[in-house]
Enzyme design. Structure first.
Site, short mmCIF file in Angstrom:
data_model
loop_
_atom_site.label_atom_id
_atom_site.label_comp_id
_atom_site.label_asym_id
_atom_site.label_seq_id
_atom_site.Cartn_x
_atom_site.Cartn_y
_atom_site.Cartn_z
CB ALA A 250 55.26 16.74 136.76
CB ALA A 251 55.96 11.28 139.18
N GLY A 252 56.84 13.49 141.15
CA GLY A 252 57.12 13.93 142.52
C GLY A 252 56.46 15.26 142.84
CG ASP A 253 57.52 18.65 140.70
OD1 ASP A 253 58.23 18.64 141.72
OD2 ASP A 253 57.95 18.85 139.56
#
Length: 300
Positions: A250-253
């Site tokens: 979920a890094a980008g989220d």
């Protein structure tokens, strides 16, 4: 008064498998731990924005099933307004199968289910949420017709539209001039611009192409290299925080949810990106999508 953020997008249940290595075609790999997490790009971004201090509406579609009911319970726990999380009686909640290797890299297959049936009609029903918001955050894990409708409607209402163009796919050229901020990673940037981004120089060339298409601001996320920002006035690179990576799911989220919050609080671009980098760094040091998303108090 705090500005409201409307997040429009997908909600999935993530079925996560840990494994020493990714299987080759036809190969069975004996993995390690298995866990179920709440996920979906839209839901992750809504939860990130809420936990990091944002006032959030989530507009989405889930199945009228156990996974959908659990997702809504989770959103309410995170103080997200779920008035426009629609329940679909015909299609199940979206599911993602996520395989994570020992380096923390992931490989994902998504069965979209109800996400594919979030329609422009649903957006019209939820229009009051967009009208109350100053920022509208959207991704590409729902129908492109609906994404286009959200961008056009939000732009006509003079809202700042943030597009996270993930998963990577092309969008109509006419939409670029209605986007306040676009946040592609290296893969998505190459698809949208034809430029392979490997460093600050190539990121700058790619960002210029996006600005020339009409986007107001560009942030290209470069994983462990950091984030590159460019608009007509300035451009700069922001180094990432160094952490032991457990799961990048979920890094980008988290980054996108954090950017929306920072902008809603009036931060400048550099401060907004530093805030988003800090939030993402905490996220990748933990397992799971929503389970890994930090609270604002953890950043302070």
């Amino acid at each position: 008064m705090k500005e409201i953020i409307a997040v429009v997008g997908s909600s999935n249940t993530d079925l996560v498998f840990q494994t020493p290595k990714f299987p080759q075609p036809g190969e069975t790999v004996l993995g390690g731990k298995f866990a179920t997490f709440a996920g979906g790009k839209g839901a992750n971004q809504a939860v990130a924005a809420a936990r990091l201090g944002g006032d959030v509406y989530f507009i989405a579609r889930v199945g009228d099933d156990g996974f959908g009911n659990e997702a809504i319970k989770g959103f309410l726990k995170d103080t997200i307004n779920t008035e426009f999380v629609f329940k679909d009686k015909d299609f199940p909640t979206g599911v993602a199968s996520i395989v994570i290797n020992e380096k923390g890299q992931n490989s994902i297959v998504v069965a979209p289910g109800a996400n594919n049936h979030l329609t422009p009609k649903n957006i019209d029903t939820a229009l009051s949420a967009i009208e109350k918001s100053s920022i509208v955050l959207v991704q590409l894990e729902i129908s492109l017709e609906t994404v286009k409708y959200v961008i056009n409607k939000s732009f006509s209402l003079k809202k700042r539209v943030i597009l996270n163009p993930a998963p990577a796919q092309q969008i109509e050229e006419s939409l670029y001039s209605k986007i306040f901020l676009i946040t592609p990673n290296e893969t998505e940037t190459e698809l949208l611009t034809g430029i392979k981004v490997v460093d600050e120089f190539s990121a700058s060339i790619a960002a210029t192409i996006l600005l020339n298409k009409g986007v107001e601001n560009v942030i290209i996320t470069l994983g462990e290299k950091g984030s590159f920002f460019k608009n007509k006035e300035e451009e700069f690179m922001v180094a990432p925080k160094k952490v032991a990576v457990v799961d990048t799911t979920a890094a980008g989220d988290i980054f996108n949810g954090a950017i929306a919050v920072a902008l809603s609080e009036g931060e400048n671009w550099k401060e907004a990106i530093l805030f988003a980098n800090s939030a993402s760094a905490i996220g990748v040091s933990r397992l799971g999508a929503q389970a890994s998303i930090p609270y604002k108090s953890e950043l302070e």
